[in-house]
Design an enzyme around this catalytic site. Structure first.
Site, PDB file in Angstrom:
ATOM      1  N   SER A   1     123.792  35.866 143.541  1.00  0.00           N
ATOM      2  CA  SER A   1     124.856  36.684 143.922  1.00  0.00           C
ATOM      3  C   SER A   1     124.994  38.094 143.294  1.00  0.00           C
ATOM      4  O   SER A   1     125.947  38.920 143.564  1.00  0.00           O
ATOM      5  CB  SER A   1     126.198  35.793 143.451  1.00  0.00           C
ATOM      6  OG  SER A   1     126.026  35.693 142.041  1.00  0.00           O
ATOM      7  N   SER A   2     124.025  38.456 142.526  1.00  0.00           N
ATOM      8  CA  SER A   2     123.964  39.711 141.770  1.00  0.00           C
ATOM      9  C   SER A   2     123.278  40.795 142.436  1.00  0.00           C
ATOM     10  O   SER A   2     123.396  41.960 142.083  1.00  0.00           O
ATOM     11  CB  SER A   2     123.394  39.445 140.539  1.00  0.00           C
ATOM     12  OG  SER A   2     121.946  38.968 140.642  1.00  0.00           O
TER      13      SER A   2
ATOM     14  N   GLY B   1     121.533  42.850 146.058  1.00  0.00           N
ATOM     15  CA  GLY B   1     120.958  42.825 147.614  1.00  0.00           C
ATOM     16  C   GLY B   1     122.446  42.314 148.583  1.00  0.00           C
ATOM     17  O   GLY B   1     123.355  42.368 148.247  1.00  0.00           O
TER      18      GLY B   1
ATOM     19  N   ASP C   1     118.766  29.481 136.148  1.00  0.00           N
ATOM     20  CA  ASP C   1     117.699  29.152 137.133  1.00  0.00           C
ATOM     21  C   ASP C   1     118.255  28.313 138.459  1.00  0.00           C
ATOM     22  O   ASP C   1     118.343  27.222 138.144  1.00  0.00           O
ATOM     23  CB  ASP C   1     116.465  28.501 136.479  1.00  0.00           C
ATOM     24  CG  ASP C   1     115.329  28.122 137.623  1.00  0.00           C
ATOM     25  OD1 ASP C   1     115.414  28.690 138.733  1.00  0.00           O
ATOM     26  OD2 ASP C   1     114.582  27.506 136.986  1.00  0.00           O
TER      27      ASP C   1
ATOM     28  N   VAL D   1     118.283  33.784 148.220  1.00  0.00           N
ATOM     29  CA  VAL D   1     117.339  33.947 146.841  1.00  0.00           C
ATOM     30  C   VAL D   1     116.000  34.707 147.371  1.00  0.00           C
ATOM     31  O   VAL D   1     115.349  33.885 148.116  1.00  0.00           O
ATOM     32  CB  VAL D   1     117.213  32.250 146.224  1.00  0.00           C
ATOM     33  CG1 VAL D   1     116.236  32.317 145.322  1.00  0.00           C
ATOM     34  CG2 VAL D   1     118.522  31.851 145.865  1.00  0.00           C
ATOM     35  N   ALA D   2     115.603  35.465 146.596  1.00  0.00           N
ATOM     36  CA  ALA D   2     114.326  36.019 146.350  1.00  0.00           C
ATOM     37  C   ALA D   2     113.632  36.046 145.056  1.00  0.00           C
ATOM     38  O   ALA D   2     114.260  36.715 144.140  1.00  0.00           O
ATOM     39  CB  ALA D   2     114.050  37.661 147.089  1.00  0.00           C
TER      40      ALA D   2
ATOM     41  N   TYR E   1     104.988  40.971 156.998  1.00  0.00           N
ATOM     42  CA  TYR E   1     106.066  40.091 156.590  1.00  0.00           C
ATOM     43  C   TYR E   1     106.460  38.909 157.613  1.00  0.00           C
ATOM     44  O   TYR E   1     106.030  37.988 157.196  1.00  0.00           O
ATOM     45  CB  TYR E   1     107.336  41.190 157.145  1.00  0.00           C
ATOM     46  CG  TYR E   1     108.611  40.396 156.391  1.00  0.00           C
ATOM     47  CD1 TYR E   1     108.926  40.697 155.030  1.00  0.00           C
ATOM     48  CD2 TYR E   1     109.397  39.698 157.071  1.00  0.00           C
ATOM     49  CE1 TYR E   1     109.923  40.121 154.516  1.00  0.00           C
ATOM     50  CE2 TYR E   1     110.480  39.213 156.466  1.00  0.00           C
ATOM     51  CZ  TYR E   1     110.735  39.331 155.104  1.00  0.00           C
ATOM     52  OH  TYR E   1     111.975  38.672 154.767  1.00  0.00           O
TER      53      TYR E   1
ATOM     54  N   VAL F   1     117.627  48.848 151.697  1.00  0.00           N
ATOM     55  CA  VAL F   1     116.923  49.004 150.525  1.00  0.00           C
ATOM     56  C   VAL F   1     117.459  47.980 149.299  1.00  0.00           C
ATOM     57  O   VAL F   1     118.621  48.164 149.151  1.00  0.00           O
ATOM     58  CB  VAL F   1     117.113  50.535 150.053  1.00  0.00           C
ATOM     59  CG1 VAL F   1     116.064  50.663 148.749  1.00  0.00           C
ATOM     60  CG2 VAL F   1     116.512  51.425 151.265  1.00  0.00           C
TER      61      VAL F   1
END
Length: 404
Positions: free
Chosen positions: A53-54, A56, A115, A144-145, A243, A283
């Protein structure tokens, strides 16, 4: 209180510090840019969980969920706090700003730091849903990345890699020298070897997403009609080798296969849905690490200008579909597609022509480099309009607390 004058210190796209006031203003700007619903949500507000949630698209999902869909609930991210030598990560400061916005809007939002891959975090979230949010979860957005994941069952640590599959890939990429001058280089990436594909799928595929659903379902916390979306990307043929056809693409294919399994299961058990949402280019801290993506995104902005749809607008459209404010609009593979602005044939043809002609001497005329440079800086709270970067700023911002 630790106050410092902060200026950007970076090695390429890696920044050593983040600016708290810039991060706060960036979140406020995203909140203002997010479209409000035509008709405010009525009745009991839905409970949502955003994993990642923080930053991108996950940050955009959180803000758009609060404003567009009127959700309450939980956000999970993994950030580092301030130390005597360094500021906190940008995501730490963005989370603090998000908490203040939620509070001002009257939304009950709990933001957890830890985590997301661990069962301990899954237990913590389940406890919160049970005790604070009435024992029901209506929506889950998975964004998640991560570079690595520890398997909760075996303890094995899996590491993701960005590699092509089958052959070496050569592609153009964009870098900036120490003075900020642009340079177009050709870089070579060796193909995946050994268990690179399996490792990347274990981190970035659908395994953890499915584990979250299993964990919450096992506690009886999924509401009737529960919906979940995992965020994904396809992108252009110009970047496909590294990709979509590379190791990360194998992980995205696994994510989409997981969506089909979960969709059948949720439909049968709670009348729910599971989808992947294919977003358009932006970006982000993750995307700048992928060879060729920086050049591609700068060229895309050069073609589209303000027609490049920002993440918070894309996620507002996703929330409309998840909440039923708009019908689900799925492609033949069952995916929500929010990338039409990017992959339109005329847009891709124009980007491909610019890509072919991109050289160090020409790139400034073909790509919107000022925008791209500022977007990278804004990821860390710099180059944000309205911020006095000559003024000292407090860096020891606390993580937003909560009580059960």
């Amino acid at each position: 209180m630790n106050e410092r004058v902060l200026t950007p210190r970076n090695r390429g796209f890696l920044f050593l510090d983040s600016h708290p006031a810039g991060c706060r203003q960036l979140v406020a700007d995203m909140w203002e840019a997010c479209p409000a619903p035509a008709v405010p949500p009525a009745g009991d507000r839905p409970v949502a969980l955003v994993i990642g949630s923080s930053a991108g698209y996950g940050l955009a999902a959180t803000l758009a969920g609060l404003k567009r869909a009127g959700v309450r609930g939980i956000g999970v991210s993994f950030e580092k706090g301030p130390t005597a030598r360094r500021t906190a990560t940008a995501g730490w400061y963005r989370t603090a700003a998000t908490a203040d916005i939620a509070r001002a809007a009257g939304r009950d939002l709990v933001l957890l730091n830890g985590d997301a891959f661990s069962d301990a975090m899954k237990d913590q979230v389940a406890d919160l849903v049970e005790r604070r949010f009435g024992g029901r979860l209506d929506h889950l957005v998975y964004s998640v990345a991560a570079p690595r994941r520890t398997d909760p069952d075996t303890g094995a640590v899996h590491a993701s890699v960005l590699k092509p599959i089958g052959r070496t890939n050569r592609t153009k990429t964009l870098v900036f020298d120490e003075e900020g001058a642009p340079e177009v280089r050709e870089v070579e990436t060796a193909p995946a070897e050994g268990d690179d594909v399996e490792q990347t799928v274990a981190v970035m595929g659908g395994t953890d997403w499915e584990r979250w659903i299993d964990h919450l379902a096992g506690r009886g916390l999924l509401a009737d009609g529960f919906s979940t979306a995992a965020l994904s990307y396809i992108g252009s043929s110009l970047t496909a080798a590294i990709y979509r056809q590379g190791t990360i693409g194998a992980a995205k294919a696994h994510l989409e296969a997981t969506a089909r399994v979960l969709d059948e299961r949720l439909g049968r058990t709670v009348g729910g849905r599971a989808v992947t949402s294919v977003n358009g280019a932006a970006v982000t801290q993750s995307s700048t690490a992928i060879p060729g993506i920086a050049l591609y995104t700068g060229l895309l902005r050069g073609v589209l200008g303000d027609g490049l749809v920002p993440p918070v607008h894309q996620l507002a459209a996703l929330w409309d579909q998840l909440t039923g404010a708009a019908p689900l609009d799925l492609d033949a593979d069952g995916r929500i597609r929010l990338d039409g602005f990017e992959l339109a044939d005329d847009v891709q043809a124009a980007v491909a022509e610019r890509w072919e002609n991109a050289r160090t001497a020409t790139v400034a005329d073909l790509a919107d480099l000022d925008w791209f440079r500022d977007e990278v800086r804004r990821l860390h709270g710099f180059s944000v309009p309205g911020i006095d970067y000559t003024a000292p700023v407090a860096t020891d911002v606390p993580w937003p607390g909560h009580t059960l």
